[in-house]
Scaffold this motif. Structure first.
Motif, PDB file in Angstrom:
ATOM      1  N   SER A   1       0.918  -1.140  -0.019  1.00 50.45           N
ATOM      2  CA  SER A   1      -0.084  -0.061   0.111  1.00 50.45           C
ATOM      3  C   SER A   1       0.801   1.032   0.082  1.00 50.45           C
ATOM      4  CB  SER A   1      -0.790   0.015   1.070  1.00 50.45           C
ATOM      5  OG  SER A   1      -1.689   0.736   1.232  1.00 50.45           O
ATOM      6  N   LEU A   2       1.038   1.783  -1.302  1.00 50.32           N
ATOM      7  CA  LEU A   2       2.249   2.736  -1.365  1.00 50.32           C
ATOM      8  C   LEU A   2       1.692   4.309  -1.397  1.00 50.32           C
ATOM      9  CD1 LEU A   2       4.812   1.000  -3.836  1.00 50.32           C
ATOM     10  CD2 LEU A   2       4.687   0.937  -1.247  1.00 50.32           C
ATOM     11  N   ALA A   3       0.369   4.459  -1.401  1.00 50.12           N
ATOM     12  CA  ALA A   3       0.017   5.759  -1.341  1.00 50.12           C
ATOM     13  C   ALA A   3      -1.497   5.810  -0.984  1.00 50.12           C
ATOM     14  CB  ALA A   3      -0.064   6.297  -2.878  1.00 50.12           C
ATOM     15  N   VAL A   4      -1.848   5.036   0.210  1.00 51.51           N
ATOM     16  CA  VAL A   4      -3.037   5.289   0.619  1.00 51.51           C
ATOM     17  C   VAL A   4      -3.318   5.826   2.036  1.00 51.51           C
ATOM     18  CG1 VAL A   4      -4.911   3.700   1.245  1.00 51.51           C
ATOM     19  CG2 VAL A   4      -3.778   3.296  -0.882  1.00 51.51           C
ATOM     20  N   LEU A   5      -2.413   5.349   3.044  1.00 49.45           N
ATOM     21  CA  LEU A   5      -2.546   5.686   4.245  1.00 49.45           C
ATOM     22  C   LEU A   5      -2.344   7.322   4.595  1.00 49.45           C
ATOM     23  CD1 LEU A   5      -0.679   2.686   5.775  1.00 49.45           C
ATOM     24  CD2 LEU A   5      -3.210   3.279   5.983  1.00 49.45           C
ATOM     25  N   ILE A   6      -1.605   7.802   3.474  1.00 51.54           N
ATOM     26  CA  ILE A   6      -1.057   9.085   3.893  1.00 51.54           C
ATOM     27  C   ILE A   6      -2.269  10.024   3.416  1.00 51.54           C
ATOM     28  CG2 ILE A   6       1.405   8.949   3.230  1.00 51.54           C
ATOM     29  CD1 ILE A   6       0.793   9.969   0.473  1.00 51.54           C
ATOM     30  N   HIS A   7      -3.293   9.500   2.661  1.00 43.94           N
ATOM     31  CA  HIS A   7      -4.534  10.191   2.455  1.00 43.94           C
ATOM     32  C   HIS A   7      -5.677  10.106   3.523  1.00 43.94           C
ATOM     33  CE1 HIS A   7      -2.420  11.499  -1.185  1.00 43.94           C
ATOM     34  NE2 HIS A   7      -2.570  10.259  -1.532  1.00 43.94           N
ATOM     35  N   HIS A   8      -5.515   9.439   4.578  1.00 43.63           N
ATOM     36  CA  HIS A   8      -6.582   9.244   5.586  1.00 43.63           C
ATOM     37  C   HIS A   8      -6.097   9.568   6.965  1.00 43.63           C
ATOM     38  CE1 HIS A   8      -9.100   6.658   2.816  1.00 43.63           C
ATOM     39  NE2 HIS A   8      -7.756   6.438   2.268  1.00 43.63           N
ATOM     40  N   GLY A   9      -6.986  10.008   7.473  1.00 41.39           N
ATOM     41  CA  GLY A   9      -6.727  10.290   9.235  1.00 41.39           C
ATOM     42  C   GLY A   9      -6.652   9.077   9.903  1.00 41.39           C
ATOM     43  N   TYR A  10      -6.339   9.258  11.075  1.00 38.42           N
ATOM     44  CA  TYR A  10      -5.866   8.214  12.015  1.00 38.42           C
ATOM     45  C   TYR A  10      -7.105   6.943  12.388  1.00 38.42           C
ATOM     46  CZ  TYR A  10      -2.405  11.742  13.275  1.00 38.42           C
ATOM     47  OH  TYR A  10      -1.404  12.596  13.381  1.00 38.42           O
TER      48      TYR A  10
ATOM     49  N   THR B   1       5.917   8.514   9.767  1.00 38.82           N
ATOM     50  CA  THR B   1       6.018   9.134  10.910  1.00 38.82           C
ATOM     51  C   THR B   1       6.432  10.370  11.064  1.00 38.82           C
ATOM     52  OG1 THR B   1       7.957   8.040  11.503  1.00 38.82           O
ATOM     53  CG2 THR B   1       5.732   6.755  12.180  1.00 38.82           C
ATOM     54  N   ALA B   2       6.423  11.197  11.994  1.00 36.64           N
ATOM     55  CA  ALA B   2       6.961  12.400  12.207  1.00 36.64           C
ATOM     56  C   ALA B   2       7.041  13.186  13.498  1.00 36.64           C
ATOM     57  CB  ALA B   2       6.174  13.637  11.332  1.00 36.64           C
ATOM     58  N   ALA B   3       7.994  13.890  13.812  1.00 37.60           N
ATOM     59  CA  ALA B   3       8.176  14.356  15.246  1.00 37.60           C
ATOM     60  C   ALA B   3       7.068  15.192  15.563  1.00 37.60           C
ATOM     61  CB  ALA B   3       9.396  15.013  15.251  1.00 37.60           C
ATOM     62  N   GLN B   4       6.486  15.938  14.523  1.00 38.28           N
ATOM     63  CA  GLN B   4       4.983  16.564  14.795  1.00 38.28           C
ATOM     64  C   GLN B   4       4.169  15.950  14.075  1.00 38.28           C
ATOM     65  OE1 GLN B   4       4.936  19.265  17.073  1.00 38.28           O
ATOM     66  NE2 GLN B   4       6.938  18.834  17.703  1.00 38.28           N
ATOM     67  N   PRO B   5       3.510  14.631  14.429  1.00 40.40           N
ATOM     68  CA  PRO B   5       2.277  14.209  13.256  1.00 40.40           C
ATOM     69  C   PRO B   5       1.120  15.080  13.389  1.00 40.40           C
ATOM     70  CG  PRO B   5       2.552  13.098  15.505  1.00 40.40           C
ATOM     71  CD  PRO B   5       3.637  13.998  15.852  1.00 40.40           C
TER      72      PRO B   5
ATOM     73  N   GLU C   1       5.187   6.050  18.238  1.00 41.77           N
ATOM     74  CA  GLU C   1       4.401   5.498  19.452  1.00 41.77           C
ATOM     75  C   GLU C   1       3.068   4.943  18.770  1.00 41.77           C
ATOM     76  OE1 GLU C   1       3.847   6.091  23.950  1.00 41.77           O
ATOM     77  OE2 GLU C   1       2.810   7.597  22.665  1.00 41.77           O
ATOM     78  N   ARG C   2       2.279   5.667  18.199  1.00 48.50           N
ATOM     79  CA  ARG C   2       0.878   5.087  17.759  1.00 48.50           C
ATOM     80  C   ARG C   2       1.125   4.018  16.512  1.00 48.50           C
ATOM     81  NH1 ARG C   2      -4.128   9.042  16.638  1.00 48.50           N
ATOM     82  NH2 ARG C   2      -5.713   7.431  16.305  1.00 48.50           N
TER      83      ARG C   2
ATOM     84  N   GLN D   1       2.177   0.826  18.614  1.00 42.04           N
ATOM     85  CA  GLN D   1       0.981   0.274  19.312  1.00 42.04           C
ATOM     86  C   GLN D   1       0.254  -0.567  18.218  1.00 42.04           C
ATOM     87  OE1 GLN D   1      -0.571   3.502  21.010  1.00 42.04           O
ATOM     88  NE2 GLN D   1       0.662   3.683  23.081  1.00 42.04           N
ATOM     89  N   LEU D   2      -0.409   0.112  17.280  1.00 41.06           N
ATOM     90  CA  LEU D   2      -1.149  -0.447  16.438  1.00 41.06           C
ATOM     91  C   LEU D   2      -0.428  -1.642  15.785  1.00 41.06           C
ATOM     92  CD1 LEU D   2      -3.710  -0.979  14.600  1.00 41.06           C
ATOM     93  CD2 LEU D   2      -2.856   0.772  13.175  1.00 41.06           C
ATOM     94  N   ALA D   3       0.672  -1.579  15.579  1.00 44.70           N
ATOM     95  CA  ALA D   3       1.505  -3.083  14.808  1.00 44.70           C
ATOM     96  C   ALA D   3       1.536  -4.070  15.841  1.00 44.70           C
ATOM     97  CB  ALA D   3       2.923  -2.196  14.425  1.00 44.70           C
ATOM     98  N   THR D   4       1.915  -3.677  17.089  1.00 46.41           N
ATOM     99  CA  THR D   4       1.898  -4.632  18.197  1.00 46.41           C
ATOM    100  C   THR D   4       0.332  -5.608  18.308  1.00 46.41           C
ATOM    101  OG1 THR D   4       3.584  -3.693  19.113  1.00 46.41           O
ATOM    102  CG2 THR D   4       2.325  -5.121  20.526  1.00 46.41           C
TER     103      THR D   4
END
Length: 197
Positions: A114-123, A149-153, A168-169, A172-175
């Motif tokens: 999924s190379l260009a999907v998650l970036i276009h959706h909220g959390y 990820t970013a220091a200022q997500p 961190e978020r 948590q989801l990955a785990t």
């Protein structure tokens, strides 16, 4: 912004808006897909079963198939899947928003991209999509996710905006859903599917 809102925007999108290189030329756009497919060969086992979720019109999908992978093109936009089918009527396609991907496949994949999907959706939507993609890959299989990820997500403010996550978020989801980080030289995070904690 809902998953359906993003999908509807992509259904209406001008093909020139799909990727920045397309503004340069169609050749540059296709070359970028071939380069990304070649990069993916460094982690994907030869000939494995891949689902390219958020495939768009096949910029990476077609080159992966040409490299000998068993590729299924998956997207929430029927307009995008129609473009894929026009270019290659024999390519398997699945209409999905990602959350129900596992139910729409005959069996779990060896890898989900999924190379260009998650970036276009909220959390919230992003978490649901990642959960759906994880459910579609076999234990031991790989997920390659454009999941920055970013220091200022921050959440993107529109269908073309970019959402970044805190590390961190993301961890948590990955785990919680059974994803382990895999070291790679790819520009996207690579995960191995494991049994959930």
């Amino acid at each position: 912004m809902t998953i359906a809102t993003v999908i509807e925007a992509w259904n209406r999108a001008d093909p020139a808006a799909i990727h920045p290189t397309r503004r340069i030329s169609e050749d540059a756009y296709q070359a970028s897909g071939r380069a990304q497919a070649e990069a993916l060969t460094t982690v994907l086992p030869d000939g494995c079963r891949i689902v390219d979720f958020g495939c768009g019109d096949g910029r990476v999908t077609h080159p992966l198939k040409a490299l000998g992978y068993q590729v299924t093109a998956a997207d929430g936009s029927q307009a995008m899947l129609d473009r894929i089918t026009a270019a290659d009527p024999d390519l398997a396609t699945v209409l999905t928003d990602g959350t129900d991907l596992a139910a729409k496949l005959p069996r779990k994949a060896d890898a989900v991209l999924s190379l260009a999907v998650l970036i276009h959706h909220g959390y919230e939507a992003g978490e649901r999509i990642v959960e759906g993609l994880r459910a579609a890959v076999r234990v031991g299989g790989l997920l390659v996710l454009d999941w920055p990820t970013a220091a200022q997500p921050a959440e993107g403010g529109s269908w073309i905006g970019v959402t970044t996550w805190s590390r961190e978020r993301q961890e948590q989801l990955a785990t919680r859903i059974g994803l382990q980080w895999v070291d790679s030289d790819l520009p996207w995070p690579v995960f191995r599917a494991v049994k959930a904690a």
